[in-house]
Design a protein around this motif. Structure first.
Motif, PDB file in Angstrom:
ATOM      1  N   ILE A 118      -3.121   0.381  -3.888  1.00 41.67           N
ATOM      2  CA  ILE A 118      -2.749  -1.005  -3.602  1.00 41.67           C
ATOM      3  C   ILE A 118      -1.992  -1.537  -4.812  1.00 41.67           C
ATOM      4  O   ILE A 118      -2.494  -1.482  -5.938  1.00 41.67           O
ATOM      5  CB  ILE A 118      -4.005  -1.862  -3.341  1.00 41.67           C
ATOM      6  CG1 ILE A 118      -4.775  -1.312  -2.142  1.00 41.67           C
ATOM      7  CG2 ILE A 118      -3.611  -3.331  -3.137  1.00 41.67           C
ATOM      8  CD1 ILE A 118      -6.180  -1.879  -1.991  1.00 41.67           C
ATOM      9  N   LEU A 152       0.864  -1.173   0.000  1.00 40.13           N
ATOM     10  CA  LEU A 152       0.000   0.000   0.000  1.00 40.13           C
ATOM     11  C   LEU A 152       0.901   1.223   0.000  1.00 40.13           C
ATOM     12  O   LEU A 152       1.716   1.403   0.910  1.00 40.13           O
ATOM     13  CB  LEU A 152      -0.915  -0.007   1.225  1.00 40.13           C
ATOM     14  CG  LEU A 152      -1.918   1.135   1.329  1.00 40.13           C
ATOM     15  CD1 LEU A 152      -2.919   1.080   0.176  1.00 40.13           C
ATOM     16  CD2 LEU A 152      -2.653   1.059   2.664  1.00 40.13           C
ATOM     17  N   ALA A 192     -11.435  -0.888   0.301  1.00 39.16           N
ATOM     18  CA  ALA A 192     -10.551  -1.150  -0.839  1.00 39.16           C
ATOM     19  C   ALA A 192     -11.400  -1.409  -2.076  1.00 39.16           C
ATOM     20  O   ALA A 192     -12.365  -2.177  -2.030  1.00 39.16           O
ATOM     21  CB  ALA A 192      -9.671  -2.360  -0.555  1.00 39.16           C
ATOM     22  N   TYR A 198     -10.241  -4.155   5.874  1.00 41.08           N
ATOM     23  CA  TYR A 198     -10.744  -3.317   4.789  1.00 41.08           C
ATOM     24  C   TYR A 198     -11.883  -4.061   4.105  1.00 41.08           C
ATOM     25  O   TYR A 198     -11.719  -5.227   3.727  1.00 41.08           O
ATOM     26  CB  TYR A 198      -9.672  -3.047   3.727  1.00 41.08           C
ATOM     27  CG  TYR A 198      -8.417  -2.356   4.205  1.00 41.08           C
ATOM     28  CD1 TYR A 198      -8.452  -1.369   5.184  1.00 41.08           C
ATOM     29  CD2 TYR A 198      -7.183  -2.681   3.650  1.00 41.08           C
ATOM     30  CE1 TYR A 198      -7.283  -0.738   5.595  1.00 41.08           C
ATOM     31  CE2 TYR A 198      -6.020  -2.048   4.060  1.00 41.08           C
ATOM     32  CZ  TYR A 198      -6.079  -1.078   5.031  1.00 41.08           C
ATOM     33  OH  TYR A 198      -4.935  -0.449   5.444  1.00 41.08           O
ATOM     34  N   CYS A 242      -6.836  -7.840   2.482  1.00 38.28           N
ATOM     35  CA  CYS A 242      -7.819  -6.834   2.903  1.00 38.28           C
ATOM     36  C   CYS A 242      -8.495  -7.245   4.207  1.00 38.28           C
ATOM     37  O   CYS A 242      -8.658  -6.423   5.116  1.00 38.28           O
ATOM     38  CB  CYS A 242      -8.869  -6.632   1.812  1.00 38.28           C
ATOM     39  SG  CYS A 242      -8.217  -5.803   0.350  1.00 38.28           S
ATOM     40  N   SER A 294      -2.158   5.343  -0.672  1.00 35.59           N
ATOM     41  CA  SER A 294      -3.539   4.854  -0.814  1.00 35.59           C
ATOM     42  C   SER A 294      -3.769   4.004  -2.056  1.00 35.59           C
ATOM     43  O   SER A 294      -4.894   3.658  -2.369  1.00 35.59           O
ATOM     44  CB  SER A 294      -4.546   6.011  -0.794  1.00 35.59           C
ATOM     45  OG  SER A 294      -4.495   6.673   0.451  1.00 35.59           O
ATOM     46  N   TYR A 310      -7.332   0.865  -4.926  1.00 34.56           N
ATOM     47  CA  TYR A 310      -7.072   1.999  -4.045  1.00 34.56           C
ATOM     48  C   TYR A 310      -7.841   1.819  -2.746  1.00 34.56           C
ATOM     49  O   TYR A 310      -8.794   1.034  -2.652  1.00 34.56           O
ATOM     50  CB  TYR A 310      -7.451   3.331  -4.705  1.00 34.56           C
ATOM     51  CG  TYR A 310      -8.901   3.443  -5.118  1.00 34.56           C
ATOM     52  CD1 TYR A 310      -9.871   3.870  -4.213  1.00 34.56           C
ATOM     53  CD2 TYR A 310      -9.299   3.140  -6.409  1.00 34.56           C
ATOM     54  CE1 TYR A 310     -11.193   3.979  -4.581  1.00 34.56           C
ATOM     55  CE2 TYR A 310     -10.628   3.244  -6.783  1.00 34.56           C
ATOM     56  CZ  TYR A 310     -11.566   3.669  -5.872  1.00 34.56           C
ATOM     57  OH  TYR A 310     -12.887   3.775  -6.239  1.00 34.56           O
ATOM     58  N   LEU A 311      -7.407   2.552  -1.739  1.00 35.27           N
ATOM     59  CA  LEU A 311      -8.014   2.507  -0.422  1.00 35.27           C
ATOM     60  C   LEU A 311      -8.587   3.882  -0.125  1.00 35.27           C
ATOM     61  O   LEU A 311      -7.909   4.901  -0.294  1.00 35.27           O
ATOM     62  CB  LEU A 311      -6.955   2.142   0.621  1.00 35.27           C
ATOM     63  CG  LEU A 311      -7.443   1.918   2.031  1.00 35.27           C
ATOM     64  CD1 LEU A 311      -8.332   0.682   2.099  1.00 35.27           C
ATOM     65  CD2 LEU A 311      -6.253   1.754   2.966  1.00 35.27           C
TER      66      LEU A 311
END
Length: 187
Positions: free
Chosen positions: A11, A6, A26, A46, A41, A9, A20-21
């Motif tokens: 992935i 990561l 996610a 996430y 995740c 932001s 993306y986070l």
């Protein structure tokens, strides 16, 4: 080498920008859907969703952090097409012709044939994607006149009728008769 990283932001899966986070959620390109990413995740708590076009957007904008926020805030897309029970003469006609013969288009006559993320919210680009390269989960004919494109997020929806040339923004609600029927059915 770590298989999943990561950074800012974004992935990265084996070095490729795969998702993306944002706000603890996610969003990952569907081509990277695998147990390894799901577990990664889950271990970080996430929530994860998989969608088309994420890799392409990130690959184009990977080093443009200012643009990244615009990419992340794309709206979801639903494609609506006339259902089998609708009058056949509603199909493949301009908005003016539809409105003159049948009134404003209504959800009563349509079914959702696609619901997901695309790499854009530009209506012309969506038209091209849904004609030349149907996204995963697309279950209808190529986007044509009389179809409706919905762009939506947590703030609401906007609807666009595919017209002879371009798009016509519409309200696109269920008829009051059907809404009342739906409410009675819930009681």
């Amino acid at each position: 080498m770590e298989s999943i990283k990561l950074k800012n932001s974004i992935i990265h899966y084996y070095g490729s920008p795969s998702g993306y986070l944002k706000d603890g959620k996610a969003t990952v390109d569907i081509m990277f859907e695998c147990e390894e990413l799901k577990d990664w995740c889950k271990n970080r708590q996430y929530a994860v969703t998989f969608a088309d076009g994420i890799f392409d957007r990130l690959a184009r904008k990977e080093n443009l952090l200012d643009s990244q926020e615009n990419e992340i805030s794309l709206k979801n897309v639903r494609i609506w097409q006339l259902n089998a029970d609708s009058d056949f003469s509603m199909r493949f006609i301009s908005f003016d012709e539809f409105e003159k013969k049948f009134g404003e288009p209504s959800k009563d006559h349509y079914d959702v044939i696609y619901d997901g993320n695309l790499s854009t919210n530009n209506l012309d680009e969506i038209y091209e994607i849904c004609n030349l390269n149907h996204p995963t989960g697309y279950k209808g004919h190529s986007l044509s006149m009389s179809d409706v494109v919905e762009l939506y997020d947590e703030n609401g929806s906007e609807f666009h009728y595919v017209d002879r040339f371009g798009f016509q923004q519409i309200d696109f609600e269920q008829s009051e008769q059907t809404q009342g029927f739906d409410m009675k059915m819930e009681l």
